[in-house]
Design an enzyme around this catalytic site. Structure first.
Site, mmCIF file in Angstrom:
data_model
loop_
_atom_site.group_PDB
_atom_site.id
_atom_site.type_symbol
_atom_site.label_atom_id
_atom_site.label_comp_id
_atom_site.label_asym_id
_atom_site.label_seq_id
_atom_site.Cartn_x
_atom_site.Cartn_y
_atom_site.Cartn_z
ATOM 1 N N GLY A 41 0.755 -1.251 0.000
ATOM 2 C CA GLY A 41 0.000 0.000 0.000
ATOM 3 C C GLY A 41 0.784 1.298 0.000
ATOM 4 O O GLY A 41 0.261 2.331 -0.392
ATOM 5 N N GLU A 97 4.220 3.991 6.054
ATOM 6 C CA GLU A 97 2.996 3.179 5.956
ATOM 7 C C GLU A 97 1.906 3.939 5.200
ATOM 8 O O GLU A 97 1.934 5.169 5.124
ATOM 9 C CB GLU A 97 2.487 2.886 7.376
ATOM 10 C CG GLU A 97 2.511 1.457 7.823
ATOM 11 C CD GLU A 97 1.744 0.440 7.003
ATOM 12 O OE1 GLU A 97 1.444 0.631 5.813
ATOM 13 O OE2 GLU A 97 1.434 -0.600 7.579
ATOM 14 N N ASP A 98 0.956 3.203 4.676
ATOM 15 C CA ASP A 98 -0.189 3.827 4.019
ATOM 16 C C ASP A 98 -1.218 4.296 5.054
ATOM 17 O O ASP A 98 -1.705 5.416 5.000
ATOM 18 C CB ASP A 98 -0.830 2.870 2.993
ATOM 19 C CG ASP A 98 -1.120 1.477 3.542
ATOM 20 O OD1 ASP A 98 -0.840 1.203 4.743
ATOM 21 O OD2 ASP A 98 -1.616 0.629 2.781
ATOM 22 N N ASP A 101 -4.515 1.755 11.359
ATOM 23 C CA ASP A 101 -5.892 1.488 11.740
ATOM 24 C C ASP A 101 -5.887 1.089 13.223
ATOM 25 O O ASP A 101 -5.901 1.948 14.096
ATOM 26 C CB ASP A 101 -6.406 0.397 10.788
ATOM 27 C CG ASP A 101 -7.873 0.110 10.924
ATOM 28 O OD1 ASP A 101 -8.623 1.015 11.299
ATOM 29 O OD2 ASP A 101 -8.281 -1.037 10.640
ATOM 30 N N THR A 102 -5.803 -0.203 13.516
ATOM 31 C CA THR A 102 -5.750 -0.621 14.922
ATOM 32 C C THR A 102 -4.366 -0.381 15.526
ATOM 33 O O THR A 102 -4.231 -0.323 16.744
ATOM 34 C CB THR A 102 -6.068 -2.128 15.058
ATOM 35 O OG1 THR A 102 -5.074 -2.875 14.369
ATOM 36 C CG2 THR A 102 -7.440 -2.465 14.502
HETATM 37 P P1 IMP Z 1 -3.671 -2.125 11.482
HETATM 38 O O1 IMP Z 1 -2.705 -3.208 11.819
HETATM 39 O O2 IMP Z 1 -5.036 -2.421 11.999
HETATM 40 O O3 IMP Z 1 -3.207 -0.751 11.886
HETATM 41 O O4 IMP Z 1 -3.884 -2.163 9.935
HETATM 42 C C1 IMP Z 1 -2.975 -1.662 9.054
HETATM 43 C C2 IMP Z 1 -3.211 -2.240 7.680
HETATM 44 O O5 IMP Z 1 -4.586 -2.564 7.430
HETATM 45 C C3 IMP Z 1 -2.870 -1.194 6.669
HETATM 46 O O6 IMP Z 1 -1.509 -1.216 6.338
HETATM 47 C C4 IMP Z 1 -3.778 -1.559 5.508
HETATM 48 O O7 IMP Z 1 -3.169 -2.519 4.706
HETATM 49 C C5 IMP Z 1 -4.996 -2.160 6.154
HETATM 50 N N1 IMP Z 1 -6.099 -1.176 6.279
HETATM 51 C C6 IMP Z 1 -6.565 -0.596 7.392
HETATM 52 N N2 IMP Z 1 -7.576 0.246 7.154
HETATM 53 C C7 IMP Z 1 -7.734 0.223 5.822
HETATM 54 C C8 IMP Z 1 -8.618 0.935 4.937
HETATM 55 O O8 IMP Z 1 -9.471 1.764 5.310
HETATM 56 N N3 IMP Z 1 -8.483 0.662 3.612
HETATM 57 C C9 IMP Z 1 -7.569 -0.237 3.131
HETATM 58 N N4 IMP Z 1 -6.719 -0.910 3.929
HETATM 59 C C10 IMP Z 1 -6.802 -0.678 5.251
HETATM 60 MG MG MG Z 2 -0.649 -1.888 4.627
#
Ligand code: IMP
Ligand code: MG
Length: 173
Positions: A41, A97-98, A101-102
């Protein structure tokens, strides 16, 4: 066809990346920097950012991590599919990073890379969804803080598609 609406248009993205690039340039000064692009991403963000950082002592590394699988929700399963190919011990590294989220992915990544003993580790993300955070990760450069919407484009995908949209969109309804 998905019914998409633009959340952040191209010009707004570029303007913000200009600002982040200036800040990064200023913060690192003459120091060497290794930029770590988190695939898949982050490729458009890294490219746009890199063009605006006028340093000749910046290098690029690529990592691929999987967290999401095919679903919209995080699975919690994290896997290093592709690792960096240089020794970062004693070096300044910037994870790019793109989206955060969590925070699970970055928290894991930061720990993984810290174990390689860099001199300094910072994090840049194009997007952040703070209301979704489960793990607190210190982020140094944030492009845009967004609400809890699933977004696509500018590298972000839905089942591997839509990464090539030049803007950031969300799915209506
Ligand atoms: P985390 O580990 O929950 O912070 O998620 C991070 C990863 O989830 C990102 O690098 C994305 O690949 C994916 N992600 C989280 N939210 C989105 C979204 O709204 N659209 C697309 N990919 C997402
Ligand atoms: Mg990602």
């Amino acid at each position: 066809m998905l019914d998409l609406d633009v959340l952040i248009d191209e010009q707004t993205i570029y303007k913000r990346i200009d600002e982040l690039a200036s800040q990064i340039e200023k913060d690192y000064g003459d120091e060497e920097l290794i930029c770590i692009c988190i695939l898949k991403g982050s490729f458009p963000f890294v490219w746009e950012l890199s063009k605006r950082i006028h340093k000749n002592n910046i290098t690029f590394e690529f990592m691929e991590i999987s967290t999401y699988g095919d679903a919209l929700e995080t699975s919690g399963k994290i896997d290093v599919k592709k690792d960096i190919s240089c020794d970062v011990c004693g070096k300044n590294i910037l994870i790019v990073e793109d989206i955060i989220d969590t925070g699970t992915t970055l928290n894991y990544l930061a720990q993984y890379l810290k174990a390689k003993n860099p001199k300094n580790l910072k994090i840049a993300t194009l997007l952040s969804k703070p209301s979704r955070r489960l793990v607190d990760v210190p982020v140094d450069y944030v492009g845009f803080t967004i609400e809890d919407k699933f977004v696509l484009g500018f590298g972000l995908d839905l089942e591997q598609k839509y990464r090539n949209l030049p803007y950031i969109a969300y799915v209506k309804n």
